[in-house]
Design an enzyme around this catalytic site. Structure first.
Site, PDB file in Angstrom:
ATOM      1  N   GLU A  30       0.828  -1.214   0.000  1.00 39.43           N
ATOM      2  CA  GLU A  30       0.000   0.000   0.000  1.00 39.43           C
ATOM      3  C   GLU A  30       0.863   1.266   0.000  1.00 39.43           C
ATOM      4  O   GLU A  30       0.548   2.245  -0.669  1.00 39.43           O
ATOM      5  CB  GLU A  30      -0.949   0.026   1.210  1.00 39.43           C
ATOM      6  CG  GLU A  30      -1.973  -1.103   1.234  1.00 39.43           C
ATOM      7  CD  GLU A  30      -3.065  -1.008   0.166  1.00 39.43           C
ATOM      8  OE1 GLU A  30      -3.026  -0.099  -0.686  1.00 39.43           O
ATOM      9  OE2 GLU A  30      -3.966  -1.862   0.182  1.00 39.43           O
ATOM     10  N   ARG A  34       0.135   3.604  -3.154  1.00 40.96           N
ATOM     11  CA  ARG A  34      -0.605   4.834  -2.844  1.00 40.96           C
ATOM     12  C   ARG A  34       0.329   6.018  -2.663  1.00 40.96           C
ATOM     13  O   ARG A  34       0.113   7.082  -3.221  1.00 40.96           O
ATOM     14  CB  ARG A  34      -1.456   4.646  -1.580  1.00 40.96           C
ATOM     15  CG  ARG A  34      -2.481   3.519  -1.717  1.00 40.96           C
ATOM     16  CD  ARG A  34      -3.508   3.567  -0.595  1.00 40.96           C
ATOM     17  NE  ARG A  34      -4.255   2.321  -0.503  1.00 40.96           N
ATOM     18  CZ  ARG A  34      -5.462   2.207   0.038  1.00 40.96           C
ATOM     19  NH1 ARG A  34      -6.069   3.257   0.548  1.00 40.96           N
ATOM     20  NH2 ARG A  34      -6.074   1.024   0.089  1.00 40.96           N
ATOM     21  N   ASP A 163      -4.661 -10.231  -8.146  1.00 39.40           N
ATOM     22  CA  ASP A 163      -5.013  -9.222  -9.155  1.00 39.40           C
ATOM     23  C   ASP A 163      -3.900  -8.405  -9.803  1.00 39.40           C
ATOM     24  O   ASP A 163      -3.569  -8.590 -10.977  1.00 39.40           O
ATOM     25  CB  ASP A 163      -6.100  -8.277  -8.620  1.00 39.40           C
ATOM     26  CG  ASP A 163      -5.799  -7.694  -7.222  1.00 39.40           C
ATOM     27  OD1 ASP A 163      -4.669  -7.817  -6.745  1.00 39.40           O
ATOM     28  OD2 ASP A 163      -6.716  -7.108  -6.620  1.00 39.40           O
ATOM     29  N   GLU A 297     -12.908  -0.716  -9.539  1.00 39.71           N
ATOM     30  CA  GLU A 297     -12.492  -1.636 -10.615  1.00 39.71           C
ATOM     31  C   GLU A 297     -13.465  -1.685 -11.790  1.00 39.71           C
ATOM     32  O   GLU A 297     -13.058  -1.854 -12.947  1.00 39.71           O
ATOM     33  CB  GLU A 297     -12.278  -3.048 -10.057  1.00 39.71           C
ATOM     34  CG  GLU A 297     -11.080  -3.171  -9.129  1.00 39.71           C
ATOM     35  CD  GLU A 297     -11.318  -2.590  -7.743  1.00 39.71           C
ATOM     36  OE1 GLU A 297     -10.328  -2.246  -7.073  1.00 39.71           O
ATOM     37  OE2 GLU A 297     -12.496  -2.460  -7.320  1.00 39.71           O
ATOM     38  N   THR A 383      -1.529   0.681 -10.099  1.00 36.47           N
ATOM     39  CA  THR A 383      -2.766   0.017  -9.678  1.00 36.47           C
ATOM     40  C   THR A 383      -3.599   0.877  -8.733  1.00 36.47           C
ATOM     41  O   THR A 383      -4.695   0.494  -8.355  1.00 36.47           O
ATOM     42  CB  THR A 383      -2.473  -1.389  -9.095  1.00 36.47           C
ATOM     43  OG1 THR A 383      -3.705  -2.135  -9.088  1.00 36.47           O
ATOM     44  CG2 THR A 383      -1.907  -1.298  -7.691  1.00 36.47           C
TER      45      THR A 383
END
Length: 401
Positions: A30, A34, A163, A297, A383
């Site tokens: 993360e 991010r 994913d 998504e 992502t």
């Protein structure tokens, strides 16, 4: 978006108040997608040095997580002390495919910007481990031991836990200006195995991607897996015509199934996971899967399919989501997730996730923009939807194999 004042305020906060010595646990994955992703993108979009130096400083703080026998990083790190460990819930101290497999784009940029090859070396080593390890039926399980470098259990998913690993393979190739042929081959092979073993059609004619548990299929699809329509469409642009056609068809079918998960709910927002069994299709059958936490998504796939086909239905579908968000999720001081998409009077969870701004609203905005706003020819989205420039990284110079 011409939000100049807000940007200046945010920049000032990053300069003065963004403390990187937090003594607490942080997710390597993360923090990378991010924070580092956000800082890198802001640097590339504005040229302001503060974002570059913060990204590099933060990147350095993640390096101790890679000190394992295999170089596969552990999932949790204390940025203050540099201690790292595996998630308590992850099977037998393993690392998670979607976490250690979703560092590649950002780390190549960190090496490019700093001139320090260590970041690129870390992610190239991860790729080496993954290309060497035996893959059951060509599939990549979600849990790998950072100590032995072998799979810990055979759970395969294109949703959570798996994913973005697949997404970063095709995007690594695109970001390298199509020079990183190893990434492309790994992507093509993985997608072939997914098509062969996991892609199914329901009795009602909906195409979905099942999960695989040691050879037994679980006929569910998570909201997280709905990014795959966009990914497959993006990857389909390159290759022989028959495969391109097949993959564009598959991308459109999966995106349509995810759209069904929205339209079959009373709020016209989709559940966290939906199933294809016991006569139910594209609906959540378990109470614990009926919530919607502002996830991006589905609209992400609408955006890619709009850009790659210009079929107007994707804009219509996107506008439906805008209206549903406005109706069911807007609260006094922002937007909130809801606990049950099948209730017309949903209760709010009182959380506005950061990906709602970074991804959900950005992809909706881009869906209604001209194609040259963050053109797919020039940018790859990480992502967390942070745009990174294509061909900025001289792939060969960054790392010697």
């Amino acid at each position: 978006m011409e939000l100049e004042e807000e940007f200046q305020e945010a920049k000032q906060w990053v300069e003065k108040s963004f403390d990187l010595n937090v003594n607490g646990e942080a997710s390597l994955f993360e923090v990378n997608i991010r924070y580092i992703g956000g800082l890198l993108a802001t640097y590339y979009l504005t040229g302001e040095e503060v974002f570059k130096s913060k990204a590099l400083e933060l990147g350095e703080k993640l390096l101790p997580a890679f000190n394992t026998p295999t170089g596969i990083p552990r999932g949790v790190i204390n940025l203050g002390s540099g201690m790292s460990w595996s998630w308590g819930w992850a099977s037998a101290g393993s690392s998670i495919l979607a976490e250690f497999g979703t560092l590649h784009l950002e780390f190549l940029h960190l090496s490019e910007l700093s001139g320090n090859p260590v970041f690129a070396e870390k992610v190239m080593n991860i790729r080496r481990v993954l290309s060497r390890v035996e893959k059951p039926q060509g599939l990549y399980p979600n849990f790998l031991s950072p100590v032995t470098g072998s799979w810990v259990q055979h759970h395969v998913s294109i949703g959570g836990l798996g994913d973005s690993f697949y997404e970063y393979l095709i995007k690594s190739w695109l970001m390298s200006d199509k020079k990183d042929s190893e990434a492309k081959k790994m992507y093509d092979d993985a997608l072939e195995a997914i098509e062969k073993h996991l892609v199914k059609k329901s009795a009602g004619g909906l195409t979905y991607i099942a999960e695989w548990r040691g050879g037994i299929l679980d006929h569910k699809m998570g909201h997280l897996a709905c990014f795959s329509g966009g990914m497959i469409a993006l990857g389909a642009q390159h290759g022989p015509e028959d495969r391109r056609r097949r993959h564009m068809e598959l991308a459109a079918e999966i995106t349509s199934t995810c759209h069904e998960s929205y339209t079959r709910s009373d709020t016209r927002l989709g559940p966290e996971a939906f199933r294809f069994d016991e006569g139910s299709e594209a609906t959540a059958t378990r109470l614990s899967e009926r919530y919607y936490i502002l996830r991006p998504e589905v609209v992400e796939s609408y955006m890619y399919l709009w850009r790659l086909t210009h079929d107007p239905k994707y804009r219509h579908w996107g506008w439906d989501v805008v209206q549903a968000l406005e109706k069911h999720c807007r609260v006094e001081s922002g937007f909130s997730g809801i606990r049950d998409v099948y209730s017309t009077t949903p209760t709010h969870d009182n959380m506005q996730q950061s990906f709602f701004l970074a991804e959900t609203l950005k992809y909706l905005y881009l869906l209604f923009c001209e194609d040259d706003v963050l053109s797919l020819e020039d940018w790859v989205f990480n992502t967390e939807a942070h745009p990174l420039p294509i061909n900025h990284t001289d792939f060969k110079a960054a790392v010697q194999p």
